[in-house]
Design a protein around this motif. Structure first.
Motif, PDB file in Angstrom:
ATOM      1  N   ALA A  62      14.981  -0.681  -3.556  1.00  0.00           N
ATOM      2  CA  ALA A  62      14.156   0.444  -3.115  1.00  0.00           C
ATOM      3  C   ALA A  62      14.121   0.485  -1.591  1.00  0.00           C
ATOM      4  O   ALA A  62      13.954  -0.544  -0.932  1.00  0.00           O
ATOM      5  CB  ALA A  62      12.741   0.293  -3.670  1.00  0.00           C
ATOM      6  N   ALA A  63      14.288   1.675  -1.032  1.00  0.00           N
ATOM      7  CA  ALA A  63      14.215   1.864   0.421  1.00  0.00           C
ATOM      8  C   ALA A  63      12.814   2.341   0.774  1.00  0.00           C
ATOM      9  O   ALA A  63      12.356   3.363   0.256  1.00  0.00           O
ATOM     10  CB  ALA A  63      15.245   2.886   0.876  1.00  0.00           C
ATOM     11  N   ARG A  64      12.137   1.590   1.656  1.00  0.00           N
ATOM     12  CA  ARG A  64      10.754   1.916   2.017  1.00  0.00           C
ATOM     13  C   ARG A  64      10.639   2.137   3.522  1.00  0.00           C
ATOM     14  O   ARG A  64      10.754   1.194   4.302  1.00  0.00           O
ATOM     15  CB  ARG A  64       9.824   0.767   1.620  1.00  0.00           C
ATOM     16  CG  ARG A  64       9.800   0.453   0.133  1.00  0.00           C
ATOM     17  CD  ARG A  64       8.795   1.338  -0.599  1.00  0.00           C
ATOM     18  NE  ARG A  64       8.740   0.999  -2.002  1.00  0.00           N
ATOM     19  CZ  ARG A  64       7.980   0.034  -2.510  1.00  0.00           C
ATOM     20  NH1 ARG A  64       7.196  -0.683  -1.699  1.00  0.00           N
ATOM     21  NH2 ARG A  64       7.982  -0.220  -3.797  1.00  0.00           N
ATOM     22  N   PRO A  65      10.402   3.365   3.955  1.00  0.00           N
ATOM     23  CA  PRO A  65      10.146   3.592   5.390  1.00  0.00           C
ATOM     24  C   PRO A  65       8.820   2.975   5.796  1.00  0.00           C
ATOM     25  O   PRO A  65       7.911   2.833   4.971  1.00  0.00           O
ATOM     26  CB  PRO A  65      10.133   5.116   5.516  1.00  0.00           C
ATOM     27  CG  PRO A  65       9.854   5.623   4.149  1.00  0.00           C
ATOM     28  CD  PRO A  65      10.380   4.619   3.178  1.00  0.00           C
ATOM     29  N   TRP A  66       8.697   2.627   7.076  1.00  0.00           N
ATOM     30  CA  TRP A  66       7.477   1.998   7.567  1.00  0.00           C
ATOM     31  C   TRP A  66       6.282   2.924   7.400  1.00  0.00           C
ATOM     32  O   TRP A  66       6.409   4.137   7.537  1.00  0.00           O
ATOM     33  CB  TRP A  66       7.609   1.626   9.037  1.00  0.00           C
ATOM     34  CG  TRP A  66       8.522   0.472   9.315  1.00  0.00           C
ATOM     35  CD1 TRP A  66       9.591   0.464  10.125  1.00  0.00           C
ATOM     36  CD2 TRP A  66       8.411  -0.859   8.779  1.00  0.00           C
ATOM     37  NE1 TRP A  66      10.180  -0.782  10.144  1.00  0.00           N
ATOM     38  CE2 TRP A  66       9.468  -1.611   9.327  1.00  0.00           C
ATOM     39  CE3 TRP A  66       7.517  -1.483   7.899  1.00  0.00           C
ATOM     40  CZ2 TRP A  66       9.658  -2.962   9.019  1.00  0.00           C
ATOM     41  CZ3 TRP A  66       7.709  -2.826   7.597  1.00  0.00           C
ATOM     42  CH2 TRP A  66       8.763  -3.544   8.150  1.00  0.00           C
ATOM     43  N   PRO A  67       5.096   2.339   7.121  1.00  0.00           N
ATOM     44  CA  PRO A  67       3.897   3.173   6.986  1.00  0.00           C
ATOM     45  C   PRO A  67       3.450   3.701   8.346  1.00  0.00           C
ATOM     46  O   PRO A  67       3.845   3.205   9.391  1.00  0.00           O
ATOM     47  CB  PRO A  67       2.861   2.188   6.418  1.00  0.00           C
ATOM     48  CG  PRO A  67       3.293   0.849   6.937  1.00  0.00           C
ATOM     49  CD  PRO A  67       4.802   0.907   6.953  1.00  0.00           C
ATOM     50  N   THR A  68       2.621   4.729   8.286  1.00  0.00           N
ATOM     51  CA  THR A  68       2.005   5.279   9.491  1.00  0.00           C
ATOM     52  C   THR A  68       0.488   5.172   9.336  1.00  0.00           C
ATOM     53  O   THR A  68      -0.056   5.658   8.351  1.00  0.00           O
ATOM     54  CB  THR A  68       2.403   6.749   9.685  1.00  0.00           C
ATOM     55  OG1 THR A  68       3.830   6.838   9.768  1.00  0.00           O
ATOM     56  CG2 THR A  68       1.796   7.304  10.960  1.00  0.00           C
ATOM     57  N   PRO A  69      -0.222   4.495  10.248  1.00  0.00           N
ATOM     58  CA  PRO A  69       0.301   3.850  11.454  1.00  0.00           C
ATOM     59  C   PRO A  69       1.029   2.546  11.128  1.00  0.00           C
ATOM     60  O   PRO A  69       0.839   1.960  10.067  1.00  0.00           O
ATOM     61  CB  PRO A  69      -0.957   3.584  12.289  1.00  0.00           C
ATOM     62  CG  PRO A  69      -2.039   3.408  11.262  1.00  0.00           C
ATOM     63  CD  PRO A  69      -1.700   4.373  10.158  1.00  0.00           C
ATOM     64  N   PHE A  70       1.816   2.082  12.094  1.00  0.00           N
ATOM     65  CA  PHE A  70       2.672   0.925  11.883  1.00  0.00           C
ATOM     66  C   PHE A  70       1.875  -0.369  11.742  1.00  0.00           C
ATOM     67  O   PHE A  70       2.394  -1.362  11.220  1.00  0.00           O
ATOM     68  CB  PHE A  70       3.657   0.797  13.056  1.00  0.00           C
ATOM     69  CG  PHE A  70       4.611  -0.361  12.921  1.00  0.00           C
ATOM     70  CD1 PHE A  70       5.679  -0.291  12.042  1.00  0.00           C
ATOM     71  CD2 PHE A  70       4.424  -1.515  13.670  1.00  0.00           C
ATOM     72  CE1 PHE A  70       6.552  -1.357  11.912  1.00  0.00           C
ATOM     73  CE2 PHE A  70       5.300  -2.581  13.546  1.00  0.00           C
ATOM     74  CZ  PHE A  70       6.375  -2.505  12.662  1.00  0.00           C
ATOM     75  N   GLU A  71       0.621  -0.390  12.179  1.00  0.00           N
ATOM     76  CA  GLU A  71      -0.179  -1.611  12.158  1.00  0.00           C
ATOM     77  C   GLU A  71      -0.249  -2.237  10.767  1.00  0.00           C
ATOM     78  O   GLU A  71      -0.458  -3.439  10.629  1.00  0.00           O
ATOM     79  CB  GLU A  71      -1.604  -1.336  12.659  1.00  0.00           C
ATOM     80  CG  GLU A  71      -1.718  -1.190  14.175  1.00  0.00           C
ATOM     81  CD  GLU A  71      -1.082   0.082  14.697  1.00  0.00           C
ATOM     82  OE1 GLU A  71      -0.935   1.046  13.913  1.00  0.00           O
ATOM     83  OE2 GLU A  71      -0.730   0.118  15.886  1.00  0.00           O
ATOM     84  N   GLY A  72      -0.093  -1.437   9.724  1.00  0.00           N
ATOM     85  CA  GLY A  72      -0.173  -1.975   8.362  1.00  0.00           C
ATOM     86  C   GLY A  72       1.139  -2.505   7.830  1.00  0.00           C
ATOM     87  O   GLY A  72       1.211  -2.927   6.664  1.00  0.00           O
ATOM     88  N   ALA A  73       2.189  -2.509   8.656  1.00  0.00           N
ATOM     89  CA  ALA A  73       3.522  -2.892   8.183  1.00  0.00           C
ATOM     90  C   ALA A  73       3.575  -4.328   7.674  1.00  0.00           C
ATOM     91  O   ALA A  73       4.116  -4.606   6.596  1.00  0.00           O
ATOM     92  CB  ALA A  73       4.541  -2.686   9.304  1.00  0.00           C
ATOM     93  N   ALA A  74       3.019  -5.267   8.452  1.00  0.00           N
ATOM     94  CA  ALA A  74       3.083  -6.674   8.059  1.00  0.00           C
ATOM     95  C   ALA A  74       2.368  -6.899   6.732  1.00  0.00           C
ATOM     96  O   ALA A  74       2.852  -7.654   5.877  1.00  0.00           O
ATOM     97  CB  ALA A  74       2.488  -7.556   9.145  1.00  0.00           C
TER      98      ALA A  74
END
Length: 415
Positions: A62-74
């Motif tokens: 599955a391809a997952r683009p980064w969330p917005t805002p990016f702070e939740g990425a980790a």
């Protein structure tokens, strides 16, 4: 496919479930066999939309683009801990990249990292510049003012910008501060089919249609009117915007020496006035942090303008009176009190908040504050110094010494 021992070795305590793969503008053609294998084997591949598009031929999960805002990425990556996860990054993931963000939450022993050349490495290769002799700076999502301390005569700077408007904004900043003759090279989409390199001066900048993925190379040309920020403490008073409430140049140099800045430390500047001490503290190293406490709104606004003009926009300003303003602040490694030391509760609160081994420096010009410092020196020890400065000035048709108000300084280290 099997991975080389250097990147494929696991331990029982920390199996490597997360791979971080650097990818350039050349897409899958520039990836090693190991990097391709990690992308293809991943159950989920995270990345920016551009990264996912570049790697699309290899992605089976599955391809997952980064969330917005990016702070939740980790947090989103951590949610899938234990599965085979791949994160795509631009170039070198640990050079102003997502790798450093993830490493705050994930042990390096759980990662396999395959970097690609960074934009800085590619730019240096195109220009023939030595990276150890070049300032490497990211103003991507950051204030352009961060470049100001690095505008030194003859310096070479590589700056990674946020968007297509970044080069013009940077050129204007250079021209407005006396560095208009500096040579400015715009390097766009390095390493890919859209790569383009153009050179001009900051004053003559007129490029348009800049690709958002760009790096700026600056060869600094300083003129007599250029705003060069000297490397030593005790910067000229005239460089600061102030209303007379400023720790003067010579006393400021002594004060910074007494505060003894060390990498990564936090300073409280209580009664900051123009913010000169906090600003010079932050100029000592990019890791330095400072909080300026100033109760007068017009002075607080002036501190913010000075901080931007000196390239330390991260200076925090608390607009309130001490000691109330000190409540809830992060513990300080050093505290400077240039004003309000004699106000009830300020000194005791500062002493209580100072970390063990931290330095307290107080400058007194009034008899009341001097008496307080003499009393505390007798009770707690430390060092008491009298600073007397005189400047030559006109006396009729001749010259003579005009003494400034003497300053009594108490320096104390908390046990």
């Amino acid at each position: 496919m099997p991975l080389p021992d250097a990147i494929g070795r696991d331990t029982a305590a920390s199996p490597r479930w997360l791979s971080i793969v650097g990818i350039g503008e050349d897409g899958v053609d520039g990836l090693s066999a190991a990097a391709r294998g990690l992308i293809g084997a991943a159950e989920i591949v995270f990345g920016g939309r551009r990264h996912l598009s570049l790697a699309a031929p290899l992605i089976r999960g599955a391809a997952r683009p980064w969330p917005t805002p990016f702070e939740g990425a980790a947090d989103e990556v951590l949610h899938h801990r234990g599965r085979q996860i791949c994160v795509l990054a631009s170039g070198d993931p640990f050079h102003y990249g997502v790798g450093a963000v993830l490493a705050h939450a994930i042990d390096a022993r759980e990662m396999i990292v395959v970097p690609a050349p960074s934009a800085f490495s590619l730019a240096a290769a195109r220009l023939g510049w030595s990276l150890p002799e070049t300032v490497l700076l990211s103003v991507h999502g950051r204030a352009l003012d961060l470049v100001r301390p690095h505008l030194q005569p003859g310096a070479r700077i590589l700056a990674f910008t946020s968007d297509g408007g970044g080069p013009l904004a940077l050129a204007r900043l250079l021209a407005e501060t006396g560095f208009g003759a500096s040579r400015l090279t715009v390097l766009e989409a390095l390493g890919g089919p859209r790569e383009r390199i153009r050179t001009t001066t900051a004053a003559a900048y007129a490029f348009d249609a800049i690709v958002s993925l760009n790096t700026i190379a600056i060869e600094v040309e300083a003129k007599p009117n250029s705003r060069v920020i000297a490397r030593a403490p005790g910067l000229a008073d005239v460089l600061f915007e102030h209303d007379g409430q400023i720790t003067k140049r010579e006393v400021r140099a002594i004060t910074l020496s007494s505060l003894a800045p060390r990498r990564g430390e936090l300073l409280w500047d209580i009664g900051a006035g123009a913010g000169s001490v906090a600003i010079e503290w932050m100029l000592a190293d990019t890791s330095m942090r400072a909080i300026a406490i100033e109760q007068r709104p017009e002075r607080a606004a002036r501190i913010r303008r000075n901080a931007a003009a000196f390239g330390v926009p991260g200076l925090e300003v608390v607009e309130d009176a001490a000691p109330a303003a000190l409540a809830g602040l992060a513990p300080a490694d050093a505290i400077f009190i240039g004003g309000s030391a004699s106000e009830r509760g300020v000194l005791d609160t500062a002493i209580g908040a100072l970390r063990s081994g931290g330095r307290l420096v107080i400058n007194a010009v009034t008899l009341a504050t001097e008496a307080l410092l003499i009393e505390r020196h007798a009770a707690l020890g430390g060092e008491l110094v009298r600073v007397a400065i005189a400047r030559a000035g006109a006396v009729g048709e001749k010259s003579g010494w005009r003494p400034a108000m003497p300053v009594t300084q108490w320096v104390w280290t908390k046990p």
